[in-house]
Design a protein around this motif. Structure first.
Motif, PDB file in Angstrom:
ATOM      1  N   ARG A   1       0.826  -1.212   0.000  1.00 51.26           N
ATOM      2  CA  ARG A   1       0.000   0.000   0.000  1.00 51.26           C
ATOM      3  C   ARG A   1       0.860   1.262   0.000  1.00 51.26           C
ATOM      4  N   HIS A   2       2.054   1.172   0.590  1.00 49.92           N
ATOM      5  CA  HIS A   2       2.966   2.322   0.651  1.00 49.92           C
ATOM      6  C   HIS A   2       3.984   2.317  -0.496  1.00 49.92           C
ATOM      7  N   GLY A   3       3.847   1.369  -1.412  1.00 51.10           N
ATOM      8  CA  GLY A   3       4.721   1.345  -2.572  1.00 51.10           C
ATOM      9  C   GLY A   3       6.089   0.743  -2.330  1.00 51.10           C
ATOM     10  N   LEU A   4       6.286   0.139  -1.163  1.00 49.22           N
ATOM     11  CA  LEU A   4       7.591  -0.422  -0.831  1.00 49.22           C
ATOM     12  C   LEU A   4       7.731  -1.865  -1.295  1.00 49.22           C
ATOM     13  N   VAL A   5       6.622  -2.506  -1.578  1.00 44.64           N
ATOM     14  CA  VAL A   5       6.604  -3.885  -2.085  1.00 44.64           C
ATOM     15  C   VAL A   5       5.616  -3.935  -3.242  1.00 44.64           C
ATOM     16  N   SER A   6       5.921  -4.760  -4.242  1.00 44.63           N
ATOM     17  CA  SER A   6       4.978  -4.957  -5.345  1.00 44.63           C
ATOM     18  C   SER A   6       4.714  -6.447  -5.519  1.00 44.63           C
ATOM     19  N   GLN A   7       3.565  -6.769  -6.089  1.00 41.44           N
ATOM     20  CA  GLN A   7       3.177  -8.169  -6.319  1.00 41.44           C
ATOM     21  C   GLN A   7       2.908  -8.383  -7.796  1.00 41.44           C
ATOM     22  N   ASP A   8       3.510  -9.420  -8.351  1.00 38.13           N
ATOM     23  CA  ASP A   8       3.279  -9.773  -9.750  1.00 38.13           C
ATOM     24  C   ASP A   8       1.839 -10.290  -9.884  1.00 38.13           C
ATOM     25  N   PRO A   9       1.004  -9.654 -10.701  1.00 36.56           N
ATOM     26  CA  PRO A   9      -0.404 -10.077 -10.807  1.00 36.56           C
ATOM     27  C   PRO A   9      -0.589 -11.469 -11.400  1.00 36.56           C
ATOM     28  N   ASP A  10       0.397 -11.954 -12.138  1.00 32.99           N
ATOM     29  CA  ASP A  10       0.271 -13.278 -12.763  1.00 32.99           C
ATOM     30  C   ASP A  10       0.724 -14.404 -11.841  1.00 32.99           C
ATOM     31  N   THR A  11       1.871 -14.196 -11.169  1.00 31.74           N
ATOM     32  CA  THR A  11       2.419 -15.268 -10.335  1.00 31.74           C
ATOM     33  C   THR A  11       2.068 -15.110  -8.857  1.00 31.74           C
ATOM     34  N   GLY A  12       1.694 -13.906  -8.461  1.00 31.35           N
ATOM     35  CA  GLY A  12       1.404 -13.657  -7.052  1.00 31.35           C
ATOM     36  C   GLY A  12       2.648 -13.500  -6.204  1.00 31.35           C
ATOM     37  N   ARG A  13       3.812 -13.510  -6.822  1.00 32.95           N
ATOM     38  CA  ARG A  13       5.066 -13.383  -6.065  1.00 32.95           C
ATOM     39  C   ARG A  13       5.356 -11.923  -5.735  1.00 32.95           C
TER      40      ARG A  13
END
Length: 264
Positions: free
Chosen positions: A60-72
């Motif tokens: 939510r704070h932009g410090l982590v992102s999640q790949d929408p395809d793999t969920g990683r």
């Protein structure tokens, strides 16, 4: 105080929660590829539900992102932006140190390097001169923008908002020579912009002068300011031509070390 914080030998819940979130962020930062929730939870010896809550907050704070395809998960772009912002503050010190030592040795006076941090002019480093007088200025010392050679350089070459805010605000009176009139300060800043250097004889401390020049980065943005500082008997006003030449040469050398090129 909440009852759970009174329990002897127990850390406040917020502390341990933040600790785990920061450990998760650091863990991701050191990995070369996105990782699954299960992998992260196992590495940190925590439940997937707990790690998931932390990752959602960090995302939510932009410090982590999640790949929408793999969920990683992997670190977010904002972490890179923050790192670059902090790195810029310290790169100039590392790039300047050798040149500042040479400048001090050739002139014999103290040298300083400053940067505006969150609207305040802060001393990043000081190398004492080879005179009998030593200055009490230390890294972290704040200078007024209107009453120092460093400050005038930043007002001349820094963001326009910095000058506007300074002209609109109070201009404290340090000595009889301090510029406390907004119109006069604006004219002085324009002169500094044209000539490429600033002086401040007797303006912050009577019988002390400084000559300052800007240091630029590869974008031609001001990255710092350097100055020679000493008693007015050693750094006169108007400045000694040799001192000024050596100061400007050092500033250009440091700027080149940061990627600045005059013809770009």
């Amino acid at each position: 105080m909440p009852e759970d914080l009174k329990l002897a030998g127990k850390e406040p819940a917020g502390t341990s929660t933040l600790d785990l979130a920061l450990r998760a962020l650091e863990f991701l930062a050191h990995e070369s590829q996105p990782l699954s929730l299960a992998h992260i939870a196992e590495a940190l010896s925590a439940s997937k539900a707990t790690i998931y809550r932390h990752l959602v907050t960090l995302q939510r704070h932009g410090l982590v992102s999640q790949d929408p395809d793999t969920g990683r998960y992997e670190v977010g772009v904002k972490l890179l932006v923050l790192g670059e912002a902090v790195r810029a503050r310290f790169d100039v010190v590392a790039a300047a140190r050798e040149e500042l030592m040479r400048l001090r040795d050739s002139i014999g006076q103290a040298v300083t390097i400053c940067r505006v941090v969150e609207g305040e002019l802060v001393v990043l480093d000081l190398i004492q001169g080879r005179t009998v007088v030593e200055f009490g200025t230390r890294p972290g010392t704040r200078f007024d923008l209107h009453a120092s050679a460093h400050g005038k350089v930043w007002l001349a070459f820094g963001p326009s908002a910095l000058l506007q805010r300074t002209l609109a605000g109070p201009l404290p009176h340090w000595t009889p020579s301090t510029i406390t009139d907004a119109g006069r300060l604006a004219a002085e800043v324009e002169l500094v912009r044209r000539q490429g250097w600033a002086a401040a004889a007797d303006e912050m401390i009577t019988a002390v002068n400084a000559l300052a020049a800007p240091v630029f980065d590869h974008r031609k943005h001001i990255a710092g300011s350097i100055a020679i500082v000493g008693a007015t008997q050693f750094i006169p006003s108007p400045p000694d031509a040799v001192q000024l030449e050596k100061l400007l040469a050092a500033a250009q050398a440091i700027s080149r070390g940061l990627g600045w090129r005059a013809n770009r």
